[in-house]
Design a protein around this motif. Structure first.
Motif, PDB file in Angstrom:
ATOM      1  N   VAL A  62       0.808  -1.220   0.000  1.00  0.00           N
ATOM      2  CA  VAL A  62       0.000   0.000   0.000  1.00  0.00           C
ATOM      3  C   VAL A  62       0.843   1.274   0.000  1.00  0.00           C
ATOM      4  CG1 VAL A  62      -1.998  -1.096   1.081  1.00  0.00           C
ATOM      5  CG2 VAL A  62      -0.243   0.002   2.526  1.00  0.00           C
ATOM      6  N   SER A  63       2.121   1.145   0.274  1.00  0.00           N
ATOM      7  CA  SER A  63       2.982   2.330   0.279  1.00  0.00           C
ATOM      8  C   SER A  63       3.578   2.629  -1.095  1.00  0.00           C
ATOM      9  CB  SER A  63       4.111   2.168   1.302  1.00  0.00           C
ATOM     10  OG  SER A  63       5.035   1.178   0.897  1.00  0.00           O
ATOM     11  N   VAL A 108       7.297   2.489   9.132  1.00  0.00           N
ATOM     12  CA  VAL A 108       6.000   2.622   9.800  1.00  0.00           C
ATOM     13  C   VAL A 108       5.175   3.752   9.168  1.00  0.00           C
ATOM     14  CG1 VAL A 108       4.888   3.227  11.989  1.00  0.00           C
ATOM     15  CG2 VAL A 108       6.750   1.564  11.949  1.00  0.00           C
ATOM     16  N   MET A 109       5.803   4.878   8.921  1.00  0.00           N
ATOM     17  CA  MET A 109       5.094   5.986   8.276  1.00  0.00           C
ATOM     18  C   MET A 109       4.624   5.598   6.876  1.00  0.00           C
ATOM     19  SD  MET A 109       4.816   8.500  10.302  1.00  0.00           S
ATOM     20  CE  MET A 109       5.450   8.767  11.955  1.00  0.00           C
ATOM     21  N   LEU A 113       0.680   5.823   7.110  1.00  0.00           N
ATOM     22  CA  LEU A 113       0.235   7.129   6.614  1.00  0.00           C
ATOM     23  C   LEU A 113       0.255   7.235   5.092  1.00  0.00           C
ATOM     24  CD1 LEU A 113       1.615   9.773   9.142  1.00  0.00           C
ATOM     25  CD2 LEU A 113      -0.763   9.331   8.539  1.00  0.00           C
ATOM     26  N   ARG A 114       1.392   6.915   4.479  1.00  0.00           N
ATOM     27  CA  ARG A 114       1.446   6.966   3.022  1.00  0.00           C
ATOM     28  C   ARG A 114       0.451   5.972   2.424  1.00  0.00           C
ATOM     29  NH1 ARG A 114       4.852   8.375  -1.373  1.00  0.00           N
ATOM     30  NH2 ARG A 114       4.942   6.757  -2.983  1.00  0.00           N
ATOM     31  N   GLY A 115       0.361   4.796   3.035  1.00  0.00           N
ATOM     32  CA  GLY A 115      -0.578   3.797   2.548  1.00  0.00           C
ATOM     33  C   GLY A 115      -2.018   4.272   2.608  1.00  0.00           C
ATOM     34  N   ALA A 116      -2.412   4.852   3.731  1.00  0.00           N
ATOM     35  CA  ALA A 116      -3.782   5.368   3.859  1.00  0.00           C
ATOM     36  C   ALA A 116      -4.038   6.485   2.858  1.00  0.00           C
ATOM     37  CB  ALA A 116      -4.018   5.859   5.281  1.00  0.00           C
ATOM     38  N   PHE A 117      -3.031   7.331   2.648  1.00  0.00           N
ATOM     39  CA  PHE A 117      -3.156   8.422   1.670  1.00  0.00           C
ATOM     40  C   PHE A 117      -3.356   7.869   0.258  1.00  0.00           C
ATOM     41  CE2 PHE A 117      -0.442  10.633  -1.507  1.00  0.00           C
ATOM     42  CZ  PHE A 117      -1.297  11.686  -1.797  1.00  0.00           C
ATOM     43  N   ALA A 154       3.042   8.311  16.401  1.00  0.00           N
ATOM     44  CA  ALA A 154       2.958   9.470  15.517  1.00  0.00           C
ATOM     45  C   ALA A 154       2.129   9.157  14.273  1.00  0.00           C
ATOM     46  CB  ALA A 154       4.360   9.923  15.118  1.00  0.00           C
ATOM     47  N   ALA A 155       2.318   7.959  13.729  1.00  0.00           N
ATOM     48  CA  ALA A 155       1.544   7.564  12.552  1.00  0.00           C
ATOM     49  C   ALA A 155       0.059   7.471  12.877  1.00  0.00           C
ATOM     50  CB  ALA A 155       2.055   6.227  12.022  1.00  0.00           C
TER      51      ALA A 155
END
Length: 251
Positions: A62-63, A108-109, A113-117, A154-155
């Motif tokens: 997903v990233s 992790v980010m 985060l990148r994956g969700a975006f 943080a993520a």
């Protein structure tokens, strides 16, 4: 009566993702079971099909932007236009700050985060065209802060801000965006946490249960039930919310 739709659940080969895929299939939706390795998704797909549902195993990182684009093209071709997305994919690279590497942070980010975006950006094109969409982003009680999880915390806090912003941007198109923040849930990921701590998993579960007002740890199905509500048509006036599913008052 639920309108059958096409749902995507990331990180769905096991744990919360697998339980969510099974629950959405039971609710009548076709489900794309997405995880890093396609073969790992097959047991969940087979369970859905045995129960009379439709499911598709999809392997994708997903990233990675190209992988996400390919996944959506295949899902649309084989299941139909996706209008439900559950961003559940996640990894942990726990360590105290002074021991945490930049690679641990970036990994992790990237997934959370990148994956969700990337997944949400791809999904919203189908949802806005359809005039209906449901996005559920998986956060965590760790968003409130948790020792040894600077990257993960943080993520997961970032996921909450991302959720609220998407709710504002996409609401006028009939798309709701919400987040679930699980507490202690009994999964393979939390078993890995116990191993990292050097504590027997059963012992750690007992410790957690002793701190939770409802006196038990959560199960993946507890989270899946919350997802089921958020993606339902009945939840059309609920958006931008962070639901702590943790057996007690948090948030």
């Amino acid at each position: 009566m639920t309108t059958p739709r096409v749902a995507i659940v990331t990180g769905a080969a096991r744990g919360i993702g697998a339980a969510t895929a099974l629950r959405l299939a039971r609710d009548g939706h076709a489900v794309a079971v997405l995880d890093l390795v396609e073969d790992g998704c097959l047991p969940v797909v087979q369970a859905v099909e045995r129960a009379g549902g439709r499911a598709l195993a999809v392997g994708a990182d997903v990233s990675e932007e190209d992988a996400v684009a390919s996944a959506f093209a295949r899902i649309e071709a084989e299941l139909g236009a996706p209008t439900i997305l559950v961003n559940n994919a996640g990894i942990i690279r726990d360590n105290l700050l002074f021991k945490m590497t930049a690679g641990d942070w970036d990994a992790v980010m990237g997934v959370h985060l990148r994956g969700a975006f990337l997944m949400s950006k791809a999904a919203q094109a189908y949802m806005t065209k359809e005039g209906f969409g449901r996005i559920v982003n998986m956060s965590s009680t760790s968003a409130l802060g948790n020792r040894g999880q600077a990257n993960y915390a943080a993520a997961k806090a970032g996921i909450q801000g991302f959720t609220k912003t998407l709710a504002i941007e996409l609401g006028k198109f009939g798309v709701t965006v919400n987040s679930i923040a699980p507490g202690w849930i009994q999964t393979e990921m939390t078993a890995a946490t116990a191993e990292r701590m050097g504590v027997p998993f059963e012992e750690l579960l007992e410790q957690w249960a002793g701190q939770i007002p409802v006196a038990r740890v959560g199960q993946p199905e507890d989270i899946a039930a919350a997802v089921s509500f958020f993606v339902s048509e009945d939840a059309g006036f609920v958006s931008g919310q962070i639901l702590y599913v943790a057996g007690g008052p948090l948030g």
